[in-house]
Design a protein around this motif. Structure first.
Motif, short mmCIF file in Angstrom:
data_model
loop_
_atom_site.label_atom_id
_atom_site.label_comp_id
_atom_site.label_asym_id
_atom_site.label_seq_id
_atom_site.Cartn_x
_atom_site.Cartn_y
_atom_site.Cartn_z
N GLY A 170 38.81 39.81 27.86
CA GLY A 170 38.55 41.00 28.65
C GLY A 170 39.75 41.88 28.90
O GLY A 170 39.61 42.98 29.42
N GLU A 171 40.95 41.42 28.55
CA GLU A 171 42.16 42.20 28.78
C GLU A 171 42.50 43.01 27.53
O GLU A 171 42.75 42.44 26.47
CB GLU A 171 43.32 41.30 29.15
N TYR A 172 42.52 44.33 27.66
CA TYR A 172 42.81 45.24 26.55
C TYR A 172 44.28 45.63 26.63
O TYR A 172 44.74 46.20 27.62
CB TYR A 172 41.92 46.47 26.64
N THR A 173 45.03 45.30 25.59
CA THR A 173 46.46 45.62 25.51
C THR A 173 46.70 46.38 24.22
O THR A 173 46.12 46.05 23.19
CB THR A 173 47.31 44.33 25.50
N TYR A 174 47.54 47.38 24.30
CA TYR A 174 47.92 48.08 23.07
C TYR A 174 49.39 48.44 23.11
O TYR A 174 49.99 48.58 24.17
CB TYR A 174 47.05 49.32 22.84
N ARG A 175 49.96 48.53 21.93
CA ARG A 175 51.36 48.92 21.80
C ARG A 175 51.40 50.19 20.97
O ARG A 175 50.84 50.25 19.89
CB ARG A 175 52.18 47.84 21.12
N SER A 176 52.07 51.19 21.52
CA SER A 176 52.27 52.44 20.80
C SER A 176 53.77 52.62 20.60
O SER A 176 54.57 51.73 20.93
CB SER A 176 51.69 53.61 21.59
N THR A 177 54.15 53.73 20.08
CA THR A 177 55.58 53.98 19.85
C THR A 177 56.34 54.15 21.16
O THR A 177 57.57 54.08 21.17
CB THR A 177 55.78 55.25 18.99
N THR A 178 55.63 54.32 22.27
CA THR A 178 56.30 54.50 23.56
C THR A 178 56.29 53.25 24.44
O THR A 178 56.83 53.28 25.53
CB THR A 178 55.64 55.66 24.35
N GLY A 179 55.67 52.17 23.99
CA GLY A 179 55.69 50.94 24.78
C GLY A 179 54.38 50.18 24.71
O GLY A 179 53.47 50.54 23.96
N ILE A 224 36.42 51.73 20.58
CA ILE A 224 37.84 51.68 20.18
C ILE A 224 38.02 50.76 18.99
O ILE A 224 38.65 51.13 17.99
CB ILE A 224 38.71 51.20 21.37
N PHE A 225 37.48 49.55 19.07
CA PHE A 225 37.72 48.58 17.99
C PHE A 225 36.94 48.90 16.71
O PHE A 225 37.43 48.66 15.62
CB PHE A 225 37.49 47.16 18.48
N VAL A 271 54.63 48.77 14.08
CA VAL A 271 54.68 47.84 15.20
C VAL A 271 53.54 48.05 16.18
O VAL A 271 53.43 47.31 17.16
CB VAL A 271 56.03 47.96 15.96
N CYS A 272 52.69 49.02 15.97
CA CYS A 272 51.62 49.32 16.91
C CYS A 272 50.43 48.39 16.69
O CYS A 272 50.16 47.98 15.57
CB CYS A 272 51.19 50.76 16.77
N TYR A 273 49.74 48.08 17.78
CA TYR A 273 48.56 47.22 17.68
C TYR A 273 47.65 47.44 18.88
O TYR A 273 48.05 48.04 19.89
CB TYR A 273 48.94 45.74 17.60
N ALA A 274 46.43 46.95 18.77
CA ALA A 274 45.49 46.89 19.89
C ALA A 274 44.95 45.47 19.93
O ALA A 274 44.67 44.88 18.89
CB ALA A 274 44.35 47.88 19.68
N LYS A 275 44.84 44.92 21.13
CA LYS A 275 44.40 43.53 21.27
C LYS A 275 43.42 43.42 22.43
O LYS A 275 43.59 44.06 23.46
CB LYS A 275 45.62 42.65 21.55
#
Length: 99
Positions: free
Chosen positions: A44-53, A67-68, A36-40
């Motif tokens: 200009g807005e950097y969002t990522y989802r890890s196992t903690t949120g 990073i990318f 379920v993790c991702y980086a987007k």
């Protein structure tokens, strides 16, 4: 369903230009792992989802490129502007995402 793919060249220049566009104009790129993790990056807005949120952070362009590059080379797949890119059997392929 008919999926059409084409072979494309994904290199450092392609990734750099893609990140620059996603940083400065209304385009986006997303890299997912198999969970379920991702980086987007979108406009200009950097969002990522890890196992903690899910988190949003401000990053400089040079940091985002690093990073990318790392994530794309690790996961060998990403989505950008309606297309899915995947590395398989020695080459990158591009496929339109069905909506």
């Amino acid at each position: 369903m008919n999926y059409t793919t084409e072979t494309v060249i994904i290199d450092k220049t392609f990734i750099d230009l893609m990140i620059e566009r996603c940083y400065s104009i209304n385009e986006s790129v997303i890299v997912r792992n198999l969970g379920v993790c991702y980086a987007k990056l979108h406009y200009g807005e950097y969002t990522y989802r890890s196992t903690t949120g899910e988190y949003t952070e401000e990053k400089k362009l040079i940091e985002l490129k690093s990073i990318f590059h790392r994530l794309i080379n690790r996961h060998l797949s990403f989505e950008h502007e309606g297309y899915s890119y995947c590395f398989s059997r020695g080459s990158w392929t591009k496929m339109k995402i069905q909506e």
